[in-house]
Design a protein around this motif. Structure first.
Motif, short mmCIF file in Angstrom:
data_model
loop_
_atom_site.label_atom_id
_atom_site.label_comp_id
_atom_site.label_asym_id
_atom_site.label_seq_id
_atom_site.Cartn_x
_atom_site.Cartn_y
_atom_site.Cartn_z
N ILE A 19 0.85 -1.20 0.00
CA ILE A 19 0.00 0.00 0.00
C ILE A 19 0.88 1.25 0.00
N GLU A 20 2.01 1.18 0.73
CA GLU A 20 2.94 2.31 0.74
C GLU A 20 3.55 2.53 -0.65
N GLN A 75 -13.18 -1.22 2.11
CA GLN A 75 -13.24 -0.07 3.03
C GLN A 75 -11.95 0.01 3.86
N ALA A 79 -9.02 3.31 3.61
CA ALA A 79 -8.55 4.03 4.80
C ALA A 79 -7.03 3.96 4.87
N LEU A 80 -6.48 2.75 4.68
CA LEU A 80 -5.03 2.59 4.80
C LEU A 80 -4.30 3.37 3.71
N SER A 82 -5.36 6.04 2.12
CA SER A 82 -5.47 7.48 2.40
C SER A 82 -4.45 7.90 3.45
N MET A 83 -4.29 7.06 4.49
CA MET A 83 -3.29 7.36 5.51
C MET A 83 -1.89 7.42 4.90
N ALA A 84 -1.58 6.43 4.05
CA ALA A 84 -0.24 6.36 3.44
C ALA A 84 0.00 7.59 2.57
N GLN A 86 -1.46 10.58 3.03
CA GLN A 86 -1.34 11.74 3.93
C GLN A 86 0.05 11.78 4.57
N LYS A 87 0.58 10.59 4.89
CA LYS A 87 1.91 10.53 5.47
C LYS A 87 2.94 11.17 4.55
N ALA A 92 -5.48 13.55 0.94
CA ALA A 92 -6.32 12.50 0.34
C ALA A 92 -7.57 12.31 1.16
N ARG A 93 -8.60 11.79 0.54
CA ARG A 93 -9.83 11.48 1.27
C ARG A 93 -10.45 10.20 0.71
N SER A 94 -10.88 9.33 1.63
CA SER A 94 -11.45 8.05 1.21
C SER A 94 -12.96 8.14 1.05
N THR A 96 -16.33 5.35 0.55
CA THR A 96 -16.97 4.07 0.27
C THR A 96 -17.88 4.26 -0.94
N GLN A 99 -20.60 6.49 0.02
CA GLN A 99 -20.24 7.90 0.21
C GLN A 99 -20.07 8.66 -1.11
#
Lengths: 412, 412
Positions: A19-20, A75, A79-80, A82-84, A86-87, A92-94, A96, A99
């Motif tokens: 994912i990274e 889902q 999330a993961l 988007s976190m990667a 943002q890091k 970024a925004r996730s 579903t 959504q």
């Protein structure tokens, strides 16, 4: 500045490390000035884990609840990822499926997309964010969670690209493009720089399973430029194009597809009367067995033989159905054969060229390979042969149609 | 026919076998003619697995994405439990927080419920269905997924019970009710048939962690009858009631709570001037360290000593902060002590009874236990003692207040 929709499958997001790596790739595209919408699948293994839990409880789980269950897989990934992102300082925004509002019909586990609300995504893109969308899932009019069926993430990506009028929909996978044939069978197989939608459809349905067929159809319908690339290596992959662009330069044959998943069934001594084909095939279809190739020979003595292919897993069941039909029709023997393979030449160029089939048959004959069944369409010729000759046949055809040597679509 | 909201925590739904057992229990209530809404947590271990994935990517994951991630845990459970109910012929339908529409504020990872739309659930209940709702999660005005913080499933259950005006909210857990004290410490500890909301709040915040404090507060605010029962054994558990019902019959002390999680910090030689307490506590609070008990002695020579307790995990950090403050104030030593325990007697009855504290101190003194700090509220008296005397103190108090013998709240 282009708007790209990039789809990463389960293998590409199978671990947090991967994912990274996806985040690195997406950030690079973003930093080059592109707007990026990313569609992801569940981490590889996750969907099967969830299905396993359901099957511990129920043999045939309710489709509505199955969708609630398996949709969690994507889902987790959004999330993961988007976190990667943002890091890496990449906002970024996730989302579903619910959504985004990917509206589908209510056919749980195999829903079809009806409408995509692009409003929220546009807002994020304008704010400079990468939009990360869960593939494979949507929501129906009543707010029930739906899924598009296995591999549906490709369809999500294409549908988003169509809704957003994206410049390109990029499907990242574990192969770096579409090849003239399977490189594991033919060393000299080459990656195609481009291939037409129609060819791609034929290649996909014949077993070159790079892309989900529905996604390719969808892309064709909405004129979405689609590109297949590797998640793991650099390269420009294979662009899937519209036929007309430069049809004159198309090679006659673009690729050799093959399939070992089929089995052949022959029923002989069938009365050569109207309705026989129907009386044979209807019970098979009623048993939910899909039939691929069908061949009926010209009859003698008012009797004819009828041959068709089914998936190997369905052979036993199809044979039982057919035996009952044979008894009713007072027909002859029912013979099943799973030791077959299907080989096809595919190319939009063959429309305007005569003799393509002849050249194919000649190449097979030169190798002493007997043809058991033949089926043709506008842009493909398929033959069924003895399974043991499969690799030999593919290599012979690859060479006969000069796929290892030239053609404007191939890489230099 | 009653309307019940039943909540099952992570341990109760930790495996598919346990989910099946929950389905058995829910079906039985349904078949007895009750309307049932079930609230479930994530399968035990699942939330930690998800948090683990996030922490592989980011040390402090974005709260919004954290909520998208962890909310999948409950979503898996609602699907599996609905399947298990359907297998038993018990019609059921699952709801995520978003599908119910549990509207919260936007404080990701610690959102507060603002409104619950009961319309969809009512429709299912009227159609004879069991409604299965994902605990712990909601959605904000903008459609973002939110979570209520750890243990938030209790709050979901109470909030649903309030919205639906349910007859009872039943919290199933791995203990069979609230005890006069921890049975692992005192053999003769008894399950209370009922306890007041206020007592429960004091018991919970003191470490008898049967229920989440917020859920109890919520239940009190909306007059929701709350019952704690065991998922694994039969029994009527403990009913949490409103105080006034039969206050006269309340025993003076209902239970003995204790807590080994705290540490004590003393700063001596503090100038006995206005503002000293603020100058000491503000830096601690600014460092996000929660302070529990605070004691300031009467000073001598214009100097005073100031003692307070924090969570043991915060001791080192709090001591560093305090050392800086001491230097500024030119105060004396800063002493930290983690070998302490807090023991409390709790009971609404003590409001109308004098001498409860005296009796407590006498019981401790009889055992030669020195009291280091004292703090009192309307319905509780807490003392800090040397950790090594904890069990002795609890047993002495349990006996002194005759909790092992009688009292109308106790089981026969």
């Amino acid at each position: 500045m282009a708007l790209l929709v990039q789809k990463f499958g389960g293998t590409s997001v199978g671990t947090t490390e991967r994912i990274e790596a996806v985040a690195d790739k997406v950030c690079r595209f973003r930093n080059e000035g592109n707007d990026v919408v990313v569609v992801v699948s569940a981490m590889s293994g996750e969907t099967n884990r969830l299905i396993g839990l359901a099957s511990e409880i129920m043999e045939e789980p309710t489709p509505r609840e199955m969708d609630v269950l398996v949709s969690t897989g994507e889902q987790v990934t959004i999330a993961l990822l988007s976190m990667a992102l943002q890091k890496r300082g990449c906002d970024a925004r996730s989302y579903t499926g619910s959504q985004v509002r990917i509206l589908t019909d209510s056919s749980h586990t195999k829903a079809r997309i009806q409408h995509i609300d692009e409003h929220n995504m546009r807002g994020d893109l304008e704010a400079g964010r990468v939009v990360v969308v869960a593939g494979f899932q949507g929501i129906d009019e009543l707010g029930n969670i739906t899924t598009l069926g296995r591999g549906g993430s490709d369809t999500t990506a294409v549908a988003l690209a169509a809704a957003l009028n994206a410049d390109e929909c990029q499907i990242y996978t574990d192969v770096d493009g579409v090849y003239t044939t399977d490189p594991r069978v033919v060393d000299s197989a080459r990656r195609l720089k481009q291939i037409t939608f129609e060819e791609m459809l034929e290649m996909a349905s014949l077993g070159s399973k790079v892309l989900q067929i529905r996604a390719v159809e969808f892309a064709g319908k909405y004129n979405v430029p689609l590109r297949v690339l590797s998640s793991f290596t650099e390269g420009e992959g294979t662009l899937i194009t519209f036929e007309d662009e430069d049809a004159m330069e198309q090679p006659v044959v673009s690729g050799i597809a093959f399939n070992r998943d089929e089995a052949k069934l022959t029923i002989s001594g069938v009365p050569d009367t109207p309705g026989s084909a129907l009386r044979i095939l209807k019970p098979v279809s009623d048993a939910n067995i899909e039939v691929d190739m069908i061949v009926q020979n010209v009859g003698e003595d008012n009797k004819t033989a009828f041959t068709f292919t089914v998936h190997r897993n369905d052979l036993k069941r199809a044979k039982e159905v057919l035996q009952r039909v044979a008894d009713e029709l007072t027909a002859g023997q029912v013979i099943g054969d799973s030791k077959i393979a299907k080989v096809s030449i595919v190319g939009v160029g063959m429309r305007s060229h005569a003799g393509v089939a002849t050249k194919m048959f000649e190449a097979l004959s030169n190798e002493g390979i007997n043809i058991q069944m033949i089926s043709t369409s506008e842009i493909k010729v398929s033959v069924v042969i003895d399974e043991k000759y499969l690799e030999l046949a593919v290599r012979a055809l690859h060479s006969a149609f000069e796929l290892d040597r030239n053609g404007v679509q191939e890489e230099a």
